[in-house]
Design a protein around this motif. Structure first.
Motif, PDB file in Angstrom:
ATOM      1  N   TYR A 104       0.246   0.940  10.256  1.00  6.72           N
ATOM      2  CA  TYR A 104      -1.154   1.103   9.869  1.00  6.72           C
ATOM      3  C   TYR A 104      -1.254   1.853   8.548  1.00  6.72           C
ATOM      4  CZ  TYR A 104      -1.709   0.093  14.819  1.00  6.72           C
ATOM      5  OH  TYR A 104      -1.626  -0.485  16.037  1.00  6.72           O
ATOM      6  N   VAL A 105      -2.449   1.812   7.991  1.00  5.36           N
ATOM      7  CA  VAL A 105      -2.659   2.398   6.663  1.00  5.36           C
ATOM      8  C   VAL A 105      -2.733   3.937   6.701  1.00  5.36           C
ATOM      9  CG1 VAL A 105      -4.209   2.469   4.678  1.00  5.36           C
ATOM     10  CG2 VAL A 105      -3.779   0.294   5.838  1.00  5.36           C
ATOM     11  N   LEU A 106      -3.442   4.504   7.675  1.00  4.77           N
ATOM     12  CA  LEU A 106      -3.629   5.968   7.655  1.00  4.77           C
ATOM     13  C   LEU A 106      -2.307   6.744   7.655  1.00  4.77           C
ATOM     14  CD1 LEU A 106      -6.791   6.612   9.880  1.00  4.77           C
ATOM     15  CD2 LEU A 106      -6.584   6.759   7.398  1.00  4.77           C
TER      16      LEU A 106
ATOM     17  N   VAL B 116     -10.129  -2.250  14.955  1.00  6.98           N
ATOM     18  CA  VAL B 116      -9.782  -3.670  15.035  1.00  6.98           C
ATOM     19  C   VAL B 116     -10.947  -4.443  14.421  1.00  6.98           C
ATOM     20  CG1 VAL B 116      -9.093  -5.568  16.547  1.00  6.98           C
ATOM     21  CG2 VAL B 116      -8.486  -3.214  17.153  1.00  6.98           C
ATOM     22  N   LYS B 117     -10.636  -5.295  13.431  1.00 10.46           N
ATOM     23  CA  LYS B 117     -11.716  -5.967  12.692  1.00 10.46           C
ATOM     24  C   LYS B 117     -12.158  -7.250  13.421  1.00 10.46           C
ATOM     25  CE  LYS B 117      -9.314  -5.800   8.729  1.00 10.46           C
ATOM     26  NZ  LYS B 117      -8.088  -5.354   9.359  1.00 10.46           N
ATOM     27  N   THR B 118     -12.802  -7.012  14.569  1.00 10.07           N
ATOM     28  CA  THR B 118     -13.439  -8.105  15.297  1.00 10.07           C
ATOM     29  C   THR B 118     -14.939  -7.813  15.257  1.00 10.07           C
ATOM     30  OG1 THR B 118     -12.911  -6.808  17.276  1.00 10.07           O
ATOM     31  CG2 THR B 118     -11.543  -8.736  16.846  1.00 10.07           C
TER      32      THR B 118
ATOM     33  N   GLY C 258       5.764   4.062   5.154  1.00  8.43           N
ATOM     34  CA  GLY C 258       5.036   2.815   5.406  1.00  8.43           C
ATOM     35  C   GLY C 258       5.609   2.077   6.607  1.00  8.43           C
ATOM     36  N   ASP C 259       5.383   0.765   6.632  1.00 13.79           N
ATOM     37  CA  ASP C 259       5.726  -0.046   7.807  1.00 13.79           C
ATOM     38  C   ASP C 259       7.221  -0.054   8.129  1.00 13.79           C
ATOM     39  OD1 ASP C 259       3.095  -0.712   8.158  1.00 13.79           O
ATOM     40  OD2 ASP C 259       3.359  -2.872   7.873  1.00 13.79           O
ATOM     41  N   CYS C 260       8.074   0.257   7.138  1.00 18.97           N
ATOM     42  CA  CYS C 260       9.526   0.188   7.413  1.00 18.97           C
ATOM     43  C   CYS C 260      10.048   1.465   8.054  1.00 18.97           C
ATOM     44  CB  CYS C 260      10.309  -0.134   6.136  1.00 18.97           C
ATOM     45  SG  CYS C 260      10.193   1.115   4.839  1.00 18.97           S
TER      46      CYS C 260
ATOM     47  N   LEU D 286       0.831  -1.211   0.000  1.00 17.70           N
ATOM     48  CA  LEU D 286       0.000   0.000   0.000  1.00 17.70           C
ATOM     49  C   LEU D 286       0.864   1.259   0.000  1.00 17.70           C
ATOM     50  CD1 LEU D 286      -2.798  -1.139   2.461  1.00 17.70           C
ATOM     51  CD2 LEU D 286      -3.024  -0.707   0.000  1.00 17.70           C
ATOM     52  N   ALA D 287       2.032   1.200   0.648  1.00 14.44           N
ATOM     53  CA  ALA D 287       2.898   2.390   0.686  1.00 14.44           C
ATOM     54  C   ALA D 287       3.433   2.684  -0.717  1.00 14.44           C
ATOM     55  CB  ALA D 287       4.044   2.177   1.672  1.00 14.44           C
ATOM     56  N   GLY D 288       3.990   1.682  -1.378  1.00 13.68           N
ATOM     57  CA  GLY D 288       4.550   1.886  -2.717  1.00 13.68           C
ATOM     58  C   GLY D 288       3.484   2.350  -3.700  1.00 13.68           C
TER      59      GLY D 288
ATOM     60  N   ALA E  87       9.679  -7.753  -4.542  1.00 18.38           N
ATOM     61  CA  ALA E  87      10.047  -9.156  -4.366  1.00 18.38           C
ATOM     62  C   ALA E  87       8.861 -10.080  -4.632  1.00 18.38           C
ATOM     63  CB  ALA E  87      10.574  -9.371  -2.946  1.00 18.38           C
ATOM     64  N   ASP E  88       7.643  -9.550  -4.527  1.00 17.29           N
ATOM     65  CA  ASP E  88       6.479 -10.417  -4.723  1.00 17.29           C
ATOM     66  C   ASP E  88       5.922 -10.284  -6.140  1.00 17.29           C
ATOM     67  OD1 ASP E  88       4.770  -8.147  -4.665  1.00 17.29           O
ATOM     68  OD2 ASP E  88       4.695  -8.224  -2.477  1.00 17.29           O
ATOM     69  N   ASP E  89       4.694 -10.732  -6.374  1.00 20.87           N
ATOM     70  CA  ASP E  89       4.176 -10.738  -7.749  1.00 20.87           C
ATOM     71  C   ASP E  89       3.571  -9.386  -8.157  1.00 20.87           C
ATOM     72  OD1 ASP E  89       1.701 -10.651  -6.531  1.00 20.87           O
ATOM     73  OD2 ASP E  89       1.203 -12.740  -6.943  1.00 20.87           O
TER      74      ASP E  89
HETATM   75  C1  LIG Z   1      -3.593  -9.324   8.662  1.00 25.40           C
HETATM   76  C2  LIG Z   1      -3.366  -7.844   8.714  1.00 25.40           C
HETATM   77  C3  LIG Z   1      -4.423  -6.984   8.959  1.00 25.40           C
HETATM   78  C4  LIG Z   1      -4.224  -5.614   9.008  1.00 25.40           C
HETATM   79  N1  LIG Z   1      -5.282  -4.790   9.263  1.00 25.40           N
HETATM   80  C5  LIG Z   1      -5.092  -3.450   9.282  1.00 25.40           C
HETATM   81  C6  LIG Z   1      -6.178  -2.547   9.479  1.00 25.40           C
HETATM   82  O1  LIG Z   1      -7.324  -2.959   9.665  1.00 25.40           O
HETATM   83  N2  LIG Z   1      -5.938  -1.209   9.456  1.00 25.40           N
HETATM   84  C7  LIG Z   1      -4.685  -0.707   9.266  1.00 25.40           C
HETATM   85  O2  LIG Z   1      -4.527   0.514   9.244  1.00 25.40           O
HETATM   86  N3  LIG Z   1      -3.634  -1.530   9.063  1.00 25.40           N
HETATM   87  C8  LIG Z   1      -3.806  -2.879   9.070  1.00 25.40           C
HETATM   88  N4  LIG Z   1      -2.730  -3.706   8.875  1.00 25.40           N
HETATM   89  C9  LIG Z   1      -1.408  -3.087   8.607  1.00 25.40           C
HETATM   90  C10 LIG Z   1      -1.317  -2.617   7.163  1.00 25.40           C
HETATM   91  O3  LIG Z   1      -1.766  -3.623   6.320  1.00 25.40           O
HETATM   92  C11 LIG Z   1       0.147  -2.237   6.856  1.00 25.40           C
HETATM   93  O4  LIG Z   1       0.477  -1.130   7.661  1.00 25.40           O
HETATM   94  C12 LIG Z   1       0.398  -1.858   5.401  1.00 25.40           C
HETATM   95  O5  LIG Z   1      -0.188  -2.779   4.520  1.00 25.40           O
HETATM   96  C13 LIG Z   1       1.904  -1.752   5.150  1.00 25.40           C
HETATM   97  O6  LIG Z   1       2.164  -1.470   3.808  1.00 25.40           O
HETATM   98  P1  LIG Z   1       3.644  -1.324   3.261  1.00 25.40           P
HETATM   99  O7  LIG Z   1       3.496  -0.993   1.820  1.00 25.40           O
HETATM  100  O8  LIG Z   1       4.435  -0.428   4.129  1.00 25.40           O
HETATM  101  O9  LIG Z   1       4.310  -2.760   3.431  1.00 25.40           O
HETATM  102  P2  LIG Z   1       4.010  -4.158   2.717  1.00 25.40           P
HETATM  103  O10 LIG Z   1       2.603  -4.285   2.321  1.00 25.40           O
HETATM  104  O11 LIG Z   1       4.577  -5.186   3.619  1.00 25.40           O
HETATM  105  O12 LIG Z   1       4.852  -4.108   1.376  1.00 25.40           O
HETATM  106  C14 LIG Z   1       6.222  -4.331   1.330  1.00 25.40           C
HETATM  107  C15 LIG Z   1       6.625  -4.579  -0.108  1.00 25.40           C
HETATM  108  O13 LIG Z   1       8.051  -4.575  -0.188  1.00 25.40           O
HETATM  109  C16 LIG Z   1       8.487  -5.693  -0.940  1.00 25.40           C
HETATM  110  N5  LIG Z   1       9.876  -5.989  -0.519  1.00 25.40           N
HETATM  111  C17 LIG Z   1      10.341  -6.261   0.725  1.00 25.40           C
HETATM  112  N6  LIG Z   1      11.685  -6.403   0.690  1.00 25.40           N
HETATM  113  C18 LIG Z   1      12.070  -6.214  -0.601  1.00 25.40           C
HETATM  114  C19 LIG Z   1      13.315  -6.225  -1.281  1.00 25.40           C
HETATM  115  N7  LIG Z   1      14.463  -6.433  -0.634  1.00 25.40           N
HETATM  116  N8  LIG Z   1      13.327  -6.013  -2.624  1.00 25.40           N
HETATM  117  C20 LIG Z   1      12.179  -5.772  -3.294  1.00 25.40           C
HETATM  118  N9  LIG Z   1      10.978  -5.738  -2.699  1.00 25.40           N
HETATM  119  C21 LIG Z   1      10.926  -5.947  -1.369  1.00 25.40           C
HETATM  120  C22 LIG Z   1       7.462  -6.759  -0.648  1.00 25.40           C
HETATM  121  O14 LIG Z   1       7.487  -7.753  -1.628  1.00 25.40           O
HETATM  122  C23 LIG Z   1       6.191  -5.908  -0.676  1.00 25.40           C
HETATM  123  O15 LIG Z   1       5.766  -5.701  -2.006  1.00 25.40           O
HETATM  124  C24 LIG Z   1      -2.917  -5.092   8.814  1.00 25.40           C
HETATM  125  C25 LIG Z   1      -1.836  -5.962   8.578  1.00 25.40           C
HETATM  126  C26 LIG Z   1      -2.055  -7.316   8.525  1.00 25.40           C
HETATM  127  C27 LIG Z   1      -0.879  -8.244   8.274  1.00 25.40           C
END
Ligand SMILES: Cc1cc2nc3c(=O)[nH]c(=O)nc-3n(C[C@H](O)[C@H](O)[C@H](O)COP(=O)(O)OP(=O)(O)OC[C@H]3O[C@@H](n4cnc5c(N)ncnc54)[C@H](O)[C@@H]3O)c2cc1C
Length: 382
Positions: free
Chosen positions: A286-288, A317-319, A274-276, A12-14, A35-37
């Motif tokens: 989180y998403v926001l 929280v999705k309960t 994002g998460d990193c 979602l961040a990218g 790294a994924d599809d």
């Molecule tokens: C089950 C679950 C439920 C959730 N529910 C909620 C919710 O209700 N509300 C909310 O706000 N948040 C929720 N979250 C958290 C939210 O989903 C995350 O904060 C958000 O999706 C993070 O997005 P991101 O893009 O930072 O990371 P990610 O989605 O983890 O994306 C990381 C990307 O980086 C790629 N990558 C990693 N390393 C490398 C590398 N070395 N080279 C190339 N690519 C790489 C991966 O393949 C992936 O495409 C939930 C999380 C989970 C697991």
């Protein structure tokens, strides 16, 4: 020729970052490496898939090829960045160098792996992306019982979802109440009771120490001597920002990759969101926050340096059995909870000695008071 902006990660961040960039500049050259599809999907939906009986393919919204066309970018899928050289503005995929003008780290967080003895390691699943979910669904085919390790947001959501999907659910976690970092005890108890009403069995206090294959089942041994027979194990014991490559590249890290309000790392042309990312001390998985970051960073990358602001960011929280809305209280905040609990409807407000609202937790019917409380809450990072 100017090099492209390189975005690592198709979560979602990218994708949100690229969408925001495209609103401001339709032509800037952008390369996404993932790294994924590269399928576009909403990760929060992964913990709703059993209740709705959705396969991984049904949760995916579009393919990488469709996204590349829609966003006018190049996407390299199944491609893992293995090194970053900030001095020469190059990332490496194995031996292959790829030059960037600006680099954006959006590579997310990784699931912590539990330390468990026994011969059943390959039967322990953590579900942190669409592919994990697809593998887990395949493993769950024809199975009846699941043991979930962890009672945080993800563990609680999977418990609700899998019991709704017809599974017999045990949850084991070493805390004294569920959702320990999000909810005060009274609110957590309301959610726990709701889940118990659906048939979820909680084992709070002990850890799972060993999992063995015995006959056709898995047997989990808990630190309090109890054993639980199950068919599947989900590990939801926590997530940690991915840091290894950043450390190797010499970037400053703490709990996450350290960035300033402009989302810039300790290197001038490398950004993270994002998460990193750890934004002025905030690591929010989180998403926001990532949406706010994507909007600000898109402006910066298209020429208008813009700091990110975090407003009020409640977490849902999705309960569904007992809905929950929470505005988490920052660690080390001084104050007290005041709690109004009526069955599954709990309103908990955390205020300091001057009466200022610093956080809240709402369950059941009280969730509807969230709009009023949000107006009173101070923004997280104005
Ligand atoms: C089950 C679950 C439920 C959730 N529910 C909620 C919710 O209700 N509300 C909310 O706000 N948040 C929720 N979250 C958290 C939210 O989903 C995350 O904060 C958000 O999706 C993070 O997005 P991101 O893009 O930072 O990371 P990610 O989605 O983890 O994306 C990381 C990307 O980086 C790629 N990558 C990693 N390393 C490398 C590398 N070395 N080279 C190339 N690519 C790489 C991966 O393949 C992936 O495409 C939930 C999380 C989970 C697991």
């Amino acid at each position: 020729m100017t090099q492209p902006i390189v975005v690592i990660g198709s979560g979602l961040a990218g994708y949100n970052l690229v969408k925001e960039c495209r609103k401001l500049n339709p032509d800037q050259s952008i390369l996404m490496i993932t790294a994924d599809d590269g399928r576009n999907y909403s990760k929060p939906m992964l913990s709703t898939g059993f209740g709705k009986n959705k396969t991984a393919d049904e949760l995916a919204m579009s393919t990488a090829a469709d996204m590349a066309e829609q966003l006018n970018i190049v996407i390299r899928t199944h491609t893992r960045v293995t090194n970053i050289d900030a001095a020469s503005k190059t990332v490496f995929v194995g031996e292959e160098p790829i030059a960037y003008s600006k680099l954006v780290l959006a590579w997310g967080a990784e699931a912590l792996s539990p330390r468990i003895e026994g011969d059943a390691e390959d039967h322990i699943y953590s579900i942190n992306d669409l592919q994990d979910y697809a593998q887990f669904r395949a493993a769950a085919e024809g199975k009846k019982r699941v043991l979930i390790m962890g009672a945080g947001l993800i563990g609680a959501e999977f418990a609700n979802d899998m019991v709704s999907g017809g599974f017999d659910v045990d949850v084991v976690a070493p805390c004294d109440h569920i959702l320990p970092s999000l909810l005060p005890e009274e609110a957590a108890n309301a959610v726990q009771q709701g889940l118990e009403g659906l048939g979820v069995r909680f084992h709070l206090g002990p850890l799972v120490t060993r999992i063995s294959k015995e006959n056709d089942a898995l047997v989990a041994y808990l630190s309090n001597g109890q054993t639980i027979e199950t068919d599947l194990v989900v590990s939801a014991i926590g997530l940690r920002p991915r840091l290894d490559l950043a450390v190797k590249a010499g970037l400053q890290v703490s709990h996450g990759i350290v960035v300033n309000r402009e989302l810039q790392t300790s290197e001038a042309d490398i950004y993270a969101l994002g998460d990193c990312a750890e934004v002025e001390g905030h690591v929010l998985l989180y998403v926001l926050p990532l949406m706010a970051s994507a909007r600000a960073l898109a402006k910066t990358l298209t020429g208008t340096t813009t700091p990110v602001s975090y407003g009020v960011m409640p977490v849902t929280v999705k309960t569904p059995v007992v809905p929950v809305a929470v505005a988490p209280v920052a660690a080390n905040s001084d104050g007290n909870w005041s709690i109004d609990a009526q069955g599954s409807d709990v309103q908990a407000e955390f205020r300091n000695s001057e009466g200022k609202l610093l956080g809240y937790a709402l369950t059941g019917a009280k969730v509807m008071n969230k709009v009023a409380l949000n107006k009173e809450l101070a923004p997280l990072m104005p």
